[in-house]
Design a protein around this motif. Structure first.
Motif, PDB file in Angstrom:
ATOM      1  N   GLN A 111       9.151  -2.386 -12.429  1.00 18.92           N
ATOM      2  CA  GLN A 111       8.499  -2.200 -13.730  1.00 18.92           C
ATOM      3  C   GLN A 111       7.034  -2.624 -13.695  1.00 18.92           C
ATOM      4  N   THR A 112       6.709  -3.676 -12.974  1.00 19.75           N
ATOM      5  CA  THR A 112       5.304  -4.093 -12.883  1.00 19.75           C
ATOM      6  C   THR A 112       4.476  -3.010 -12.228  1.00 19.75           C
ATOM      7  N   THR A 113       5.011  -2.426 -11.142  1.00 19.14           N
ATOM      8  CA  THR A 113       4.264  -1.389 -10.452  1.00 19.14           C
ATOM      9  C   THR A 113       4.054  -0.192 -11.368  1.00 19.14           C
ATOM     10  N   LEU A 114       5.130   0.218 -12.044  1.00 19.06           N
ATOM     11  CA  LEU A 114       5.005   1.364 -12.952  1.00 19.06           C
ATOM     12  C   LEU A 114       3.957   1.092 -14.032  1.00 19.06           C
ATOM     13  N   ARG A 115       4.005  -0.126 -14.580  1.00 20.72           N
ATOM     14  CA  ARG A 115       3.088  -0.499 -15.657  1.00 20.72           C
ATOM     15  C   ARG A 115       1.648  -0.592 -15.180  1.00 20.72           C
ATOM     16  N   ASN A 116       1.463  -1.364 -14.099  1.00 25.76           N
ATOM     17  CA  ASN A 116       0.095  -1.675 -13.693  1.00 25.76           C
ATOM     18  C   ASN A 116      -0.586  -0.504 -12.997  1.00 25.76           C
ATOM     19  N   THR A 117       0.157   0.298 -12.238  1.00 23.64           N
ATOM     20  CA  THR A 117      -0.465   1.370 -11.484  1.00 23.64           C
ATOM     21  C   THR A 117      -0.581   2.645 -12.308  1.00 23.64           C
TER      22      THR A 117
END
Lengths: 568, 238
Positions: A144-150
Motif C-alpha cells: 500500500q505504501t508503494t501504491l500510495r507514494n509512487t
C-alpha cells in the motif's frame, strides 16, 4: 484303540487350550521383568494421565460458565473450526497433490530445485507467516505504501484486510500444504510407476490420467497428509488469535485465563479431543486397508516425461508462485524488518531468549529421543498387545492440540503440587506450586506432544535393522541393555540423529504450550515473536522469527538430502 | 538325557493355529540331530523356543540338567549357554571378524580371549581373516565366521538354522563335510533344522521329521528315522 485315544486327546486338547491361554500371561511375565519394559510402562502412563484426566473430568466436574459457553460461544467455535478445516483441507489437497504430480511425472525448468524448495514453507510457522502477511498487506505495509507514494493510488482497505477467516485459511493453506505434497510425492515417486505407465500407454490424456488413476491410487497418501494438516490447524493458537477467529484453542485460553474457569477449559478441551478423534477415525475409514506403502518389494521409480516448452514454463510459473508466496516473500520481508530493528531488538536480554529456546529444545529433544528408544526397543523385543498399545499411545500425543495438553498437564501438576505441599513446607520452600511453575512442566508437555516424532524415526530405524543382530548378541551372552549399547545404538545412529533434529525444530517453533506453561518471566524466541506481533510491533518480531525460520529451513534442507541419499 | 523337550506348545500372536504343538524330543550328549521339515512346519520356531527368543505356552525344556522353561521358570536367552548360527548369519556389520568372534567371550579371562578367537578361527580355516569386515567376505566365509562366533564360548548346545540355504551347491557339500568334522572334533551337541533330506542324511546322527504342527495325526507329529532302516518309528507314545 488308537482311534479312541485320538478322540480322547482331541477333547482334552480343547479343554487344555483355555487353561493355557490364561496361564500364558503368567508364563510370559518373567520376560517382562526388565528395566526396559518397566520404564516403557512408566513413560506410557505419564503420557496417558493428563489426557485421561481431561476426558474423565468432562463427565464429572461442574463448570460455572459451561452453560453460558455452550449457548453463546460453542456454536461459533464449531462453525469457525469446521470452516477452517473444510477449506484448508480442500485447498491443501488441491495444491499439494497437483504439485506432487507435476514434480513426479514431468520434467520442466528448475524441477530439481522445486522438488525440495516446495517443502520449505513448512519452515515458517503459520503464526509468523500470519503477522508477516498482515504487515505486508496493511495500510503501512510495503504494497500500500508503494501504491500510495509512487502512483498515488488509495485502495479500498477491505481488499487488503486478511485478519479474518478467509485470511486464516490462506495462511494455513500456504504454509501447511507441504504435508500433503511430501507424502503424496513420496508415494507417487516410488509406488505407482507401473499403474501410471499403463494408463499412459492405454492412451489416457494427462488430465484423465491424473483424475482417474493418480488421485484414486494415492488416496491413502493424500488422506494421511491432509489429516496432518487438519491436526496442525486444530493445534494452532497463534494464527487464529492474531486473526481474531475464535476457535477452541483461543476459547480454552480465554476461559482459563480470562474467566479463570479451568473446569470450562477442561470441558472445551474434551470437546476438541472428540473432534480430533473423529478426524483420526475418519482417516482410518477413508484410507481403508490401503497403507501408503506398496506391499511388493520391487518398486520402480516413475519415469518423468519431458514437457513441451510452453507447458514446461507454465508449470514452472505455478511452482514459482507457490514458492514465492509460501517462502520467499515472507522471508525477504522478515529480513527487511530485521535490518530495520536489529539495533533496537538485539540486546543481552535477546541472548537470554536464544539461550532459553536452545535449552528447552535441546533438553526436550534429547529426552524425546531417549524415551522413544526405550519404548521402541520394548515394542520390538516384546511382540505383544501390551507393547503394541504402548507404541500407539506414544503417537497419540501428536494428534492432541497443544492447548488441550496444557490444560491436562496443568491439572495433573497442580494435583501433584498439592500432594507434595507437606514436603515443600518441610524443606522450607516458599512456592506451593513448585512443579507447575518450573521448566519441568514445560518440557514434560513437549515430550507428550512430540514424542511421536522421535518415535517414528526410531521405529523405522529399528525396522530396518530388524531383530537378528540383537538376537545374535543375546545368544552370545549379552543382556538387553549391553546389547543395546554395543550393537543397537551403533546401527541406529542415523535415525537417532534425524529423530532428534525433527523434535528440536518442532519444539523451537512451538507456541501454545510454551505460552501457557512457561515459568513466569521466561521467554523463548517463539513467545517473543508472538508478543511483539500482538503488541503491533511487527517489525521488532522479525529477528526472533528469522532465527526460527533459518534453523528450520536448514533442517528441512538437511532432511531432504538425507532422504534422497537413502532412496538412492 | 542331555536335552529334554516335553509337550512343547507355541503359537505366534497373530496366527490362528499353533506353530508348535506337543513337541517332544530327547537328545544325548554329543549327538547331532537334524529336524527335517517343509517351510512352515514350525522347525525354526522350535529352535527359537530352545534359545528363549520365544516363550512357549506350555511344556518344559531341560538342557544339561538345567531347567530352561517350565511353569515357573524362564531363563533369559543370554543365560542359557546355547550357541546359534542364524540362517543369514547376523554378523555385526560394524565389527571386524575378530571383534565378532570375541563378542561372546566376556565371561572368559581377558588374556584367554584372543587365544580362543584365534583357535576357533583356525578351526574353521579362517585364521588369516581376523581384520576383515563381514561385507568383505564371501557367503561361505561369512558362514564359517558365524560358526566360529557361536562355537567360541564353547556352548553346551549348538543350533543351526538352515545352515546351508544361502550357499551354492558345490560349497554346500564341502562345508557340510567340514562341519561334521568340526562338530565331532569338539564333541558339540547340535541340532540343525533343514528342508533338505541330503543335508540331513550327510550330517546327522538322527533325523526328526516335523510336519504341520497343528496336525492331530500322531504318526507325523514327531518321528525319528533310523538312517539304515528308513522306517518311521514313534519317538514317544504318551
Amino acid at each position: 484303540m488308537k482311534q479312541v485315544f485320538r478322540l480322547f486327546s482331541f477333547k482334552a486338547e480343547g479343554l487344555v487350550e483355555k487353561d493355557v491361554s490364561s496361564l500364558n500371561v503368567l508364563r510370559r511375565l518373567p520376560a517382562y521383568r526388565n528395566s526396559w519394559s518397566i520404564l516403557s510402562l512408566i513413560i506410557v502412563i505419564l503420557i496417558l494421565v493428563p489426557n485421561v484426566t481431561i476426558l474423565f473430568n468432562f463427565f464429572t466436574n461442574k463448570a460455572e460458565n459451561w452453560d453460558h459457553i455452550t449457548e453463546y460461544i460453542l456454536p461459533d467455535l464449531l462453525k469457525n473450526t469446521s470452516l477452517l478445516i473444510v477449506f484448508t483441507g480442500l485447498l491443501t489437497i488441491i495444491i499439494g497433490t497437483s504439485l506432487a504430480w507435476l514434480i513426479s511425472a514431468y520434467d520442466f525448468p528448475m524441477k530439481r530445485f522445486f522438488k525440495w524448495a516446495l517443502i520449505l514453507p513448512l519452515a515458517i510457522p503459520p503464526y509468523i507467516a500470519g503477522y508477516t502477511y498482515n504487515g505486508i498487506l496493511n495500510y503501512t505495509g510495503v504494497i500500500q505504501t508503494t501504491l500510495r507514494n509512487t502512483w498515488g493510488i488509495e485502495v479500498d482497505q477491505k481488499y487488503f484486510d486478511i485478519l479474518n477467516l478467509p485470511g486464516a485459511v490462506f495462511i494455513f493453506t500456504l504454509f501447511l500444504y507441504p504435508y500433503v505434497y511430501t507424502i503424496t510425492r513420496a508415494f507417487l515417486a516410488n509406488q505407482s510407476a507401473s499403474l501410471i505407465e499403463n494408463a499412459r500407454l492405454l492412451g489416457g490424456s494427462p488430465l484423465e490420467v491424473f483424475f482417474r488413476v493418480v488421485l484414486p491410487i494415492s488416496r491413502g497418501a493424500v488422506v494421511g497428509g491432509v489429516s496432518l494438516v487438519l491436526l496442525e490447524v486444530l493445534n494452532d493458537y497463534g494464527v487464529v488469535q492474531y486473526f481474531g477467529v475464535p476457535t477452541f484453542s483461543t476459547a480454552i485460553f480465554q476461559t482459563w485465563f480470562g474467566m479463570n474457569d479451568l473446569n470450562s477449559a477442561i470441558k472445551l478441551s474434551a470437546t476438541l479431543m472428540f473432534i480430533v478423534f473423529s478426524i483420526l477415525i475418519l482417516e482410518k475409514l477413508l484410507r481403508g486397508r490401503k497403507k501408503y506403502a506398496s506391499t511388493t518389494a520391487k518398486a520402480r521409480p516413475l519415469r518423468a516425461v519431458q514437457l513441451s516448452r510452453g507447458r514446461g514454463w507454465a508449470v514452472f510459473s505455478y511452482c514459482l508462485i507457490i514458492f514465492m508466496l509460501g517462502f520467499l516473500i515472507p522471508l525477504i520481508q522478515l529480513v527487511d524488518w530485521m535490518f530495520l530493528t536489529f539495533e533496537k531488538v538485539a540486546s543481552p536480554e535477546f541472548l537470554t531468549l536464544i539461550w532459553n529456546s536452545l535449552f528447552v529444545s535441546l533438553a526436550g529433544a534429547l529426552l524425546i529421543v531417549l524415551f522413544a528408544v526405550i519404548i521402541g526397543n520394548f515394542a520390538r523385543t516384546h511382540q505383544s498387545r501390551l507393547s503394541k498399545s504402548a507404541a500407539k499411545v506414544t503417537i497419540l500425543g501428536y494428534s492432541i492440540p497443544g492447548a488441550v495438553i496444557a490444560v491436562g498437564i496443568s491439572t495433573v501438576f497442580i494435583e501433584l503440587d498439592s500432594g507434595l505441599s507437606r514436603f515443600y513446607e518441610s524443606t522450607g520452600m516458599e512456592s506451593r506450586l513448585f512443579l507447575s511453575t518450573s521448566l519441568v512442566i514445560l518440557i514434560s508437555s513437549y515430550i507428550i506432544r512430540f514424542l511421536a516424532i522421535g518415535y517414528n524415526s526410531v521405529e523405522s530405524g529399528f525396522d530396518k535393522i530388524g531383530n537378528k543382530y540383537t538376537e545374535a548378541s543375546r545368544m552370545l551372552g549379552m543382556n538387553m541393555t549391553k546389547t543395546f549399547f554395543k550393537v543397537d545404538v551403533r546401527m541406529l545412529r542415523a535415525p537417532l540423529i534425524s529423530g532428534f533434529l525433527l523434535a528440536f525444530i518442532e519444539i523451537i517453533k512451538e507456541l501454545p504450550l510454551t505460552l501457557i506453561l512457561r515459568p513466569f518471566n521466561f521467554g523463548t524466541l517463539s513467545t517473543n515473536a508472538f508478543k511483539y506481533a500482538g503488541d503491533e510491533q511487527i517489525h521488532e518480531a522479525a529477528l526472533s522469527s528469522l532465527i526460527i525460520v533459518v534453523i528450520s529451513a536448514a533442517a528441512v534442507f538437511i532432511f531432504h538430502q538425507v532422504l534422497e541419499k537413502e532412496s538412492n | 538325557m542331555y536335552v529334554e523337550i516335553k509337550d512343547l506348545c507355541f503359537g505366534y500372536t497373530n496366527a490362528k493355529e499353533r506353530t508348535v504343538r506337543d513337541f517332544n524330543l530327547e537328545i544325548e550328549q554329543g549327538e547331532i540331530i537334524s529336524i527335517l521339515g517343509e517351510s512352515g512346519s514350525g522347525k525354526s520356531t522350535v529352535l527359537r523356543l530352545l534359545c528363549g527368543l520365544e516363550i512357549p505356552e506350555k511344556g518344559t525344556i531341560h538342557i544339561a540338567g538345567r531347567t530352561m522353561t517350565d511353569e515357573r521358570t524362564f531363563v533369559a536367552p543370554e543365560k542359557r549357554g546355547i550357541g546359534i548360527v542364524f540362517q543369514d548369519y547376523a554378523l555385526f556389520p560394524h565389527m571386524t571378524v575378530y571383534e565378532n568372534v570375541k563378542f561372546g567371550l566376556k565371561a572368559w579371562k581377558r588374556k584367554d580371549r584372543s587365544r580362543r578367537v584365534q583357535e576357533v578361527l583356525e578351526l574353521v580355516n579362517m585364521g588369516d581373516f581376523s581384520k576383515r569386515y563381514p561385507h568383505e567376505l564371501s557367503g561361505g566365509q561369512q558362514q564359517r565366521i558365524a560358526l566360529a562366533r557361536s562355537l567360541a564360548p564353547a556352548p553346551e548346545l549348538l543350533l543351526l538354522d538352515e545352515p546351508f540355504s544361502n550357499l551354492d551347491a558345490d560349497l554346500q557339500v564341502k562345508i557340510r563335510n567340514e562341519l561334521k568334522a568340526i562338530l565331532k572334533k569338539t564333541g558339540t551337541t547340535c541340532i540343525f533344522v533343514t528342508h533338505d533330506r541330503e543335508d540331513s542324511r550327510a550330517l546327522a546322527d538322527r533325523m526328526v521329521t516335523m510336519r504341520d504342527g497343528a496336525s492331530y495325526d500322531w504318526d507325523s507329529l514327531c518321528t525319528t528315522r533310523e538312517e539304515e532302516s528308513q522306517k518311521p518309528e514313534l519317538v514317544r507314545l504318551k
